[in-house]
Design an enzyme around this catalytic site. Structure first.
Site, short mmCIF file in Angstrom:
data_model
loop_
_atom_site.label_atom_id
_atom_site.label_comp_id
_atom_site.label_asym_id
_atom_site.label_seq_id
_atom_site.Cartn_x
_atom_site.Cartn_y
_atom_site.Cartn_z
N GLY A 103 0.82 -1.20 0.00
CA GLY A 103 0.00 0.00 0.00
C GLY A 103 0.85 1.24 0.00
N PHE A 135 3.22 9.40 3.23
CA PHE A 135 4.63 9.52 3.61
C PHE A 135 5.51 8.43 2.99
CE2 PHE A 135 2.21 11.61 6.87
CZ PHE A 135 2.88 12.80 7.02
N ASP A 160 -4.31 10.52 12.74
CA ASP A 160 -4.69 9.96 11.43
C ASP A 160 -5.43 8.64 11.62
OD1 ASP A 160 -4.89 10.10 8.71
OD2 ASP A 160 -2.97 9.15 8.31
#
Length: 670
Positions: free
Chosen positions: A358, A362, A481
């Site tokens: 994935g 970042f 997040d």
């Protein structure tokens, strides 16, 4: 040698760096410190990790029961003693100078009925072996007995939580440091701190025991569970553990009851992190090698010059940055293992697209297989390769690493290593074979949909991890997040919260989104609390908002960021669920693929919890401790109003100014 040195100051700098690395390498812990974390205890899953001593010690009600666990059969509680020890020993010292530091964190409950006279007490214990002295009931606390109390051969150190006064005790409600005896070396009365070890109303207490192997200071902190860790310890005592415990020692708990003094001695949670001294032992030979004389020094200087010249041909800046960053990382306490880039390149098949798991804001995450020495088997890992420009990427890399390298929780993705080489930044994590939660919610077919039991357990795990970050870790950490794609699932579909690229420790006041140099507020629409778009700052309450979005998403299998058409009107997920709640049909929000294969009361509880966490006003959202208790069923579902409350928006001047305390509020209807 003069000719070599005359090549410039850079050569001498290289030489000094190399010598310093050799001289101090034995003090660097490059391996992950031995550690464990039990957020609760299961007889089926955890019994093999412990040694149960004394007859009545067992795992029951998701807790370690150090003595008999019964409230009805009082005779079985009289004059009992027990120990539960973690089965594996730890290396406590190498020398007087090199002793292991450790941090232990546990939750205890010393239960008694109102009619009981509580006694005798419970102790956190460091012991030489997996045994227990005979007749160590009553005042002996499962630590010693009338024959061996005070003997140096006991080799035990304990922190006692004493509920029965003896002649040598200050009272019947104190903690103490015990060395080979139940007569404490130092004691602290808890009456002055509004703590009662065994009150009539059952109360859980969280305890932190810290030992600094360098300063030789033992510290004990204690509060009611759910409260933040105090700034100052209740007990602080200098003690050189090498003088009192075996080099190989065991950690655990001991407890006892008397007659008529009785109580239930329970440990509900326990984690331990301790220095790995084996690595230091393996590296002692390098210190010897550093003193072999001028030939080695000459060789080091020569190698440094050749290395410097090689790097000059490639450009100066990157090498200096690499050395500085690498040194910073190696000297972080408790750092995990450092890997070579070539080994990670081999493990990921040269970062082949087929190994890609994935991608986030970042970096890209790859699956890797680290080959063992015999090349017959391998260990699966996840490798996060930072992909942004070098300066910004270095900051992200350091931010993520300094936050997570000491986090220890069963529902957090564990960091296993790192690499910074040739300008490449990489982090290594445990591989999660079942991928991320969002894939199971949206990519699975009706036949393979995530069942209700797993969904409920996943949310319980994420709530536990969030509570740890906000309240149980040494620093208060905001994740910033929280979303379904950052929740990973292990082989048993247990949740592991990951991706700490945006995480910050509030103690350092680094909770601003703006510091990342990104336009706007990073995050995914639907998960970011409304106040963050105005203040640009994250808080524990904004994490709770993100958790609420995840709760609704898991129950409904609908993304918080999409619109839902209901009666020819478009709703966000939270507004849709709130509308169904107002109409008295909130259970209609449950993922239709589950059919009737779910628990209605649990579904309603989670949906109401999701709405409570999504409250537009941050101060009205529940705390993580309440969230965990609501999910576990200890607390009732929150009382959610039928109409979504209005959001109060602070003025921009107030949000941006640290000196103006005047509030100008504008209220928007939902």
């Amino acid at each position: 040698m003069v000719t070599i040195i005359s090549n410039g100051r850079s050569s001498i700098t290289v030489f000094i760096i190399l010598c310093c690395i050799l001289l101090h390498l034995a003090d660097i812990q490059a391996a992950t410190p031995p550690s464990f974390s039990f957020d609760n205890f299961s007889q089926a899953e955890d019994k093999d990790s412990f040694e149960f001593l004394g007859g009545g010690a067992t795992i029951d009600n998701a807790s370690l029961q150090i003595t008999q666990d019964t409230t009805e059969n009082v005779p079985n509680l009289l004059n009992r003693f027990g120990r539960i020890m973690y089965k594996h020993p730890f290396n406590m010292w190498l020398s007087d100078e090199i002793q292991a530091s450790f941090n232990s964190n546990f939750v205890i409950n010393i239960f008694r009925k109102p009619a009981w006279n509580a006694g005798e007490g419970l102790a956190f214990l460091i012991a030489p072996d997996l045994s227990i002295p005979d007749a160590s009931y009553g005042q002996w606390l499962g630590l010693t007995n009338a024959i061996n109390d005070g003997k140096q051969t006991n080799k035990i150190v304990a922190i006692e939580f004493d509920t029965e006064k003896q002649d040598y005790d200050p009272n019947d409600n104190h903690i103490g440091l015990n060395i080979n005896s139940v007569n404490s070396t130092a004691t602290v009365s808890l009456d002055d701190y509004n703590i009662e070890l065994s009150p009539e109303v059952p109360t859980n207490y969280r305890v932190w025991v810290h030992y600094n192997g360098t300063s030789k200071v033992m510290e004990v902190y204690m509060v009611q569970d759910g409260q933040p860790k105090p700034e100052k310890p209740l007990l602080s005592k200098t003690i050189s553990l090498k003088e009192y415990v075996n080099q190989k020692s065991y950690f655990g708990f001991a407890a006892s009851t008397g007659n008529p003094q009785i109580e239930l001695n329970c440990v509900l949670k326990w984690s331990l992190e301790i220095d790995d001294l084996q690595k230091k032992s393996d590296l002692l030979w390098l210190k010897i090698g550093a003193g072999v004389g001028v030939p080695l020094v000459t060789l080091l200087i020569l190698c440094g010059v050749l290395y410097l010249n090689k790097r000059k041909r490639r450009g100066k800046g990157g090498d200096e940055e690499s050395k500085v960053l690498g040194t910073q990382l190696r000297w972080l306490p408790g750092m995990p293992r450092e890997f070579k880039y070539k080994d990670l390149k081999k493990a990921t098949n040269n970062f082949h697209e087929s190994m890609r798991l994935g991608q986030g804001g970042f970096g890209v995450v790859y699956k890797g297989i680290l080959q063992d020495k015999d090349h017959k088997s391998g260990t699966e890992i996840a490798v996060k390769k930072f992909s942004r420009d070098s300066v910004q990427s270095k900051d992200d890399f350091l931010a993520e690493l300094t936050i997570i390298h000491r986090l220890r929780h069963k529902h957090l993705v564990r960091l296993v290593g790192w690499c910074y080489e040739k300008g490449k930044l990489l982090l290594l994590y445990d591989f999660m074979p079942n991928g991320s939660l969002d894939k199971h919610l949206y990519e699975a077919s009706n036949e393979n949909t995530l069942n209700w039991r797993r969904r409920y357990r996943i949310l319980a795990g994420v709530a536990s991890a969030l509570h740890y970050l906000h309240n149980e870790y040494d620093q208060k950490v905001v994740h910033r997040d929280l979303k379904a794609s950052n929740i990973l699932l292990d082989s048993d579909y247990n949740a592991r919260l990951g991706d700490f690229g945006l995480a910050r420790a509030l103690d350092n006041e680094r909770n601003s989104y703006a510091e990342l140099g990104l336009a706007g507020v990073p995050g995914t629409m639907g998960y970011v609390a409304p106040e963050c778009f105005h203040t640009g700052r994250a808080t524990p309450e904004s994490d709770v908002y993100g958790f609420g979005a995840v709760v609704l998403e898991v129950v409904c299998s609908r993304s918080p960021g999409i619109s839902i058409n209901h009666h020819q009107r478009l709703y966000s997920l939270v507004d849709w669920v709130w509308m169904l709640h107002r109409e008295g049909s909130i259970e209609e929000a449950v993922d239709e693929r589950l059919g009737t294969d779910y628990v209605v009361d649990e579904a309603k509880r989670l949906l109401l919890l999701g709405l409570a966490c999504s409250h537009p006003v941050a101060s009205e959202r529940p705390q993580t401790q309440d969230i965990c208790q609501i999910i576990s069923g200890i607390m009732l579902a929150p009382n959610v109003p039928p109409f979504k409350p209005a959001f109060t928006w602070p003025s921009m001047v107030t949000a941006c100014s640290s000196t103006d305390s005047t509030l100008t509020n504008t209220t928007f209807s939902s």
